[in-house]
Design an enzyme around this catalytic site. Structure first.
Site, PDB file in Angstrom:
ATOM      1  N   CYS A  22      19.583 -11.145   8.109  1.00 57.27           N
ATOM      2  CA  CYS A  22      19.265 -12.476   7.586  1.00 57.27           C
ATOM      3  C   CYS A  22      20.109 -12.690   6.337  1.00 57.27           C
ATOM      4  O   CYS A  22      20.026 -11.892   5.390  1.00 57.27           O
ATOM      5  CB  CYS A  22      17.777 -12.526   7.237  1.00 57.27           C
ATOM      6  N   ASN A  23      20.914 -13.734   6.353  1.00 59.15           N
ATOM      7  CA  ASN A  23      21.770 -14.012   5.189  1.00 59.15           C
ATOM      8  C   ASN A  23      20.939 -14.395   3.970  1.00 59.15           C
ATOM      9  O   ASN A  23      21.224 -13.962   2.854  1.00 59.15           O
ATOM     10  CB  ASN A  23      22.720 -15.167   5.505  1.00 59.15           C
ATOM     11  N   ASP A  46      14.367  -9.998  10.303  1.00 58.20           N
ATOM     12  CA  ASP A  46      14.767 -11.364   9.968  1.00 58.20           C
ATOM     13  C   ASP A  46      13.467 -12.168   9.827  1.00 58.20           C
ATOM     14  O   ASP A  46      12.389 -11.677  10.182  1.00 58.20           O
ATOM     15  CB  ASP A  46      15.649 -11.929  11.107  1.00 58.20           C
ATOM     16  N   SER A  47      13.601 -13.393   9.367  1.00 56.28           N
ATOM     17  CA  SER A  47      12.424 -14.264   9.303  1.00 56.28           C
ATOM     18  C   SER A  47      11.933 -14.617  10.707  1.00 56.28           C
ATOM     19  O   SER A  47      10.797 -15.048  10.877  1.00 56.28           O
ATOM     20  CB  SER A  47      12.778 -15.554   8.567  1.00 56.28           C
ATOM     21  N   CYS A  73      24.009 -18.388   8.912  1.00 54.67           N
ATOM     22  CA  CYS A  73      22.585 -18.134   9.161  1.00 54.67           C
ATOM     23  C   CYS A  73      22.537 -17.414  10.493  1.00 54.67           C
ATOM     24  O   CYS A  73      23.153 -17.858  11.477  1.00 54.67           O
ATOM     25  CB  CYS A  73      21.813 -19.445   9.244  1.00 54.67           C
ATOM     26  N   THR A  74      21.808 -16.306  10.541  1.00 55.26           N
ATOM     27  CA  THR A  74      21.846 -15.495  11.765  1.00 55.26           C
ATOM     28  C   THR A  74      21.288 -16.261  12.966  1.00 55.26           C
ATOM     29  O   THR A  74      21.720 -16.041  14.094  1.00 55.26           O
ATOM     30  CB  THR A  74      21.084 -14.173  11.557  1.00 55.26           C
ATOM     31  N   HIS A  75      20.365 -17.184  12.717  1.00 57.07           N
ATOM     32  CA  HIS A  75      19.828 -17.985  13.824  1.00 57.07           C
ATOM     33  C   HIS A  75      20.932 -18.716  14.596  1.00 57.07           C
ATOM     34  O   HIS A  75      20.828 -18.922  15.804  1.00 57.07           O
ATOM     35  CB  HIS A  75      18.831 -19.030  13.305  1.00 57.07           C
ATOM     36  N   TYR A  96      12.572 -18.823   5.790  1.00 54.61           N
ATOM     37  CA  TYR A  96      12.936 -18.349   4.444  1.00 54.61           C
ATOM     38  C   TYR A  96      13.774 -19.399   3.696  1.00 54.61           C
ATOM     39  O   TYR A  96      13.752 -19.474   2.476  1.00 54.61           O
ATOM     40  CB  TYR A  96      13.772 -17.068   4.535  1.00 54.61           C
ATOM     41  N   GLY A  97      14.561 -20.133   4.462  1.00 52.96           N
ATOM     42  CA  GLY A  97      15.622 -20.954   3.852  1.00 52.96           C
ATOM     43  C   GLY A  97      15.156 -22.110   3.001  1.00 52.96           C
ATOM     44  O   GLY A  97      15.936 -22.674   2.242  1.00 52.96           O
TER      45      GLY A  97
HETATM   46  N1  DGL Z   1      18.076 -16.286   9.795  1.00 51.67           N
HETATM   47  C1  DGL Z   1      18.041 -16.494   8.421  1.00 51.67           C
HETATM   48  C2  DGL Z   1      19.403 -16.441   7.724  1.00 51.67           C
HETATM   49  O1  DGL Z   1      20.320 -15.827   8.223  1.00 51.67           O
HETATM   50  C3  DGL Z   1      17.089 -17.474   7.786  1.00 51.67           C
HETATM   51  C4  DGL Z   1      16.406 -18.549   8.596  1.00 51.67           C
HETATM   52  C5  DGL Z   1      15.186 -19.070   7.854  1.00 51.67           C
HETATM   53  O2  DGL Z   1      14.165 -18.403   7.912  1.00 51.67           O
HETATM   54  O3  DGL Z   1      15.282 -20.117   7.183  1.00 51.67           O
HETATM   55  O4  DGL Z   1      19.572 -16.940   6.656  1.00 51.67           O
END
Ligand code: DGL
Length: 273
Positions: free
Chosen positions: A76-77, A12-13, A189-191, A44-45
């Site tokens: 990570c989505n 993931d990021s 978002c996985t976070h 990433y987003g």
């Molecule tokens: N955890 C990530 C997701 O599921 C992205 C979070 C990020 O880096 O912006 O999209």
């Protein structure tokens, strides 16, 4: 050749993939896992699709070179929506499991036929999400909320936060979705899975909070089974070697990644390019 006793790699990021790793461990206790947080590429987003694609391909290349995994889970989505095809093309023959917003289970639960998706800005804007919605929730209204501030909160400030701070962090997104009458919220978002309990608390008992961690773990298990790569006896060895955490970018894990590593039972294994 991907051997039975090779590890399964998650990336993931940042720390978002950890609840997915935990779900996979529960389902597949005999497997060994490695985890890469692309700290140098976070977040990433808010990045352009091309850049996310390059980061994701690079991260998987580094993981493959270092750990020789039998499967990779893009936990990570955003990376999945924008880069799963590029990662698969770059790794022919390797099992690559993606993570996408759990629209299908949410559609099965929504009586109002109004579903909220809270994710990164890039993930809510991606055509991939529109495709998922028309495939699985064509009769539902989809309320899309991008919340980069919440991603940042989880990555940087979750550890050591008070419950009150966590509730305040999820409140703006939940409020915006409730105003639009949703009765199911997809954590896209996985976070945000680190805050599942806070989402449920703020949204109240009439709103279902849905995520994809069990679906991703089940998909991983079925792909391993199909390829004859599922371990049935413990791959950790007599010493019980712990699962490993890698980070991109220079420097040791510091208190944040160190704290997450401890919470999720990972041992720091070094930096990847
Ligand atoms: N955890 C990530 C997701 O599921 C992205 C979070 C990020 O880096 O912006 O999209």
């Amino acid at each position: 050749m991907h051997a039975l006793d090779s590890p399964i790699a998650f990336f993931d990021s940042g720390v978002g993939g950890l609840p997915y790793l935990e779900a996979a461990r529960r389902l597949l206790p005999a497997e060994r896992f490695v985890y890469l947080a692309d700290r140098a590429g976070f977040p990433y987003g808010t990045k352009a699709a091309e850049e996310v694609r390059a980061r994701a391909v690079g991260a998987v290349r580094a993981l493959v070179a270092k750990t020789g995994p039998k499967a990779v889970v893009i936990a990570c989505n955003t990376a999945t929506e924008l880069a799963v095809d590029a990662v698969r093309d770059d790794n022919p023959g390797l099992i690559v499991v993606g993570t996408v917003p759990a629209i299908k289970p949410a559609a099965a639960l929504s009586r109002a036929r109004r579903i909220g998706v809270v994710a990164t800005e890039a993930a809510v804007a991606a055509d991939y999400l529109t495709g998922l919605a028309s495939a699985w929730a064509a009769d539902c209204e989809l309320v899309r909320i991008g919340d980069a501030t919440l991603v940042e909160f989880v990555e940087r400030r979750l550890l050591g936060s008070t419950r009150d701070e966590r509730l305040r962090a999820v409140a703006p997104s939940v409020g915006a979705m409730l105003e639009r009458g949703v009765d199911a919220i997809v954590l896209g978002c996985t976070h945000f899975l680190h805050l599942s309990e806070e989402f449920a608390s703020v949204a109240g008992p009439d709103v279902a909070i849905v995520d994809s961690r069990d679906g991703v773990a089940a998909r991983l298990a079925s792909r391993l089974t199909e390829e004859g790569l599922l371990r049935t006896c413990d791959g950790r060895g007599a010493g019980g070697s712990p699962d490993r955490l890698f980070l991109t970018g220079p420097g040791d894990p510091g208190p944040v990644y160190g704290g997450f590593a401890e919470r999720f039972g990972l041992s720091w294994a070094g930096c990847l390019p």
